[in-house]
Design a protein around this motif. Structure first.
Motif, PDB file in Angstrom:
ATOM      1  N   ARG A  43       0.815  -1.215   0.000  1.00 14.15           N
ATOM      2  CA  ARG A  43       0.000   0.000   0.000  1.00 14.15           C
ATOM      3  C   ARG A  43       0.850   1.267   0.000  1.00 14.15           C
ATOM      4  O   ARG A  43       0.547   2.225  -0.722  1.00 14.15           O
TER       5      ARG A  43
ATOM      6  N   LYS B  41      -6.030  -7.205  -2.630  1.00  8.54           N
ATOM      7  CA  LYS B  41      -5.568  -5.981  -1.968  1.00  8.54           C
ATOM      8  C   LYS B  41      -4.904  -5.020  -2.945  1.00  8.54           C
ATOM      9  O   LYS B  41      -5.103  -3.803  -2.846  1.00  8.54           O
TER      10      LYS B  41
ATOM     11  N   TYR C   9      -6.008  -1.214  -3.323  1.00  3.31           N
ATOM     12  CA  TYR C   9      -5.100  -0.088  -3.076  1.00  3.31           C
ATOM     13  C   TYR C   9      -5.040   0.853  -4.270  1.00  3.31           C
ATOM     14  O   TYR C   9      -5.090   2.072  -4.121  1.00  3.31           O
TER      15      TYR C   9
END
Length: 191
Positions: free
Chosen positions: A64, A114, A118
């Motif tokens: 991230r 993810k 992100y």
């Protein structure tokens, strides 16, 4: 001014093919990938073959902080992204659930789910502010059906399917399109 497209995982397979196609249609491109040398080669190919303006960014969508550092701080000329192609993804391992490699699971979850989250979370506020954009998530037929020993990969692509449907609802009030492409078997190096 030419429209800008951002393609994650642009160094091979579907991401590379998508980059070539969008370059041929006259887009300025932001291409991302983890492999710096391949990313630079792709950027040069797009410049030489299509006279495209290209911004290559080498980072890992699983991280991230890297996503936010690279995509959250784009030069002003590159901030008005019209098309986001969430392509970065992978399949790792072909084990039944009871003997699966947890590191493989984490790589797939971190990249396929993810990473998409992100990148979308970083790019979509600009689209919302402009009330314009198109987000294309690369899913898989494995997000519609499962196959033997594809347990976690299939689960991640089912998540992409659900996220795409939910994103469509979230983005509708702002005029932003959300599309999911669900390829079947494709000749790539990713699996």
């Amino acid at each position: 001014m030419k429209p800008i497209a951002l393609i994650t995982g642009a160094t091979s397979g579907i991401g590379a093919a998508t980059s070539r196609r969008l370059a041929s249609l006259g887009y300025n491109l932001i291409i991302t990938g983890r492999r710096a040398e391949r990313l630079q080669q792709m950027a040069e190919e797009l410049r030489n073959e299509y006279a495209a303006t290209v911004l290559p960014l080498c980072f890992d969508v699983r991280k991230r902080e890297e996503v936010e550092a690279h995509l959250g701080n784009l030069p002003e000329d590159w901030q008005q992204i019209a098309v986001l192609v969430n392509n970065a993804g992978l399949a790792a391992g072909l084990d039944p659930i009871q003997s699966g490699d947890i590191e493989d699971w984490e790589r797939m979850i971190d990249t396929n789910i993810k990473g998409l989250l992100y990148v979308t979370r970083t790019i979509s506020p600009g689209m919302i502010a402009r009330k314009n954009g198109h987000i294309i998530n690369i899913g898989s037929i494995a997000g519609k059906e499962v196959y033997p020993n594809g347990n976690v990969y299939c689960a991640t692509k089912h998540a992409v399917d659900a996220l795409s449907k939910a994103m469509r609802i979230d983005m509708l009030p702002y005029g932003i399109k959300v599309t999911q492409a669900c390829p079947g078997a494709v000749e790539t190096e990713f699996s």
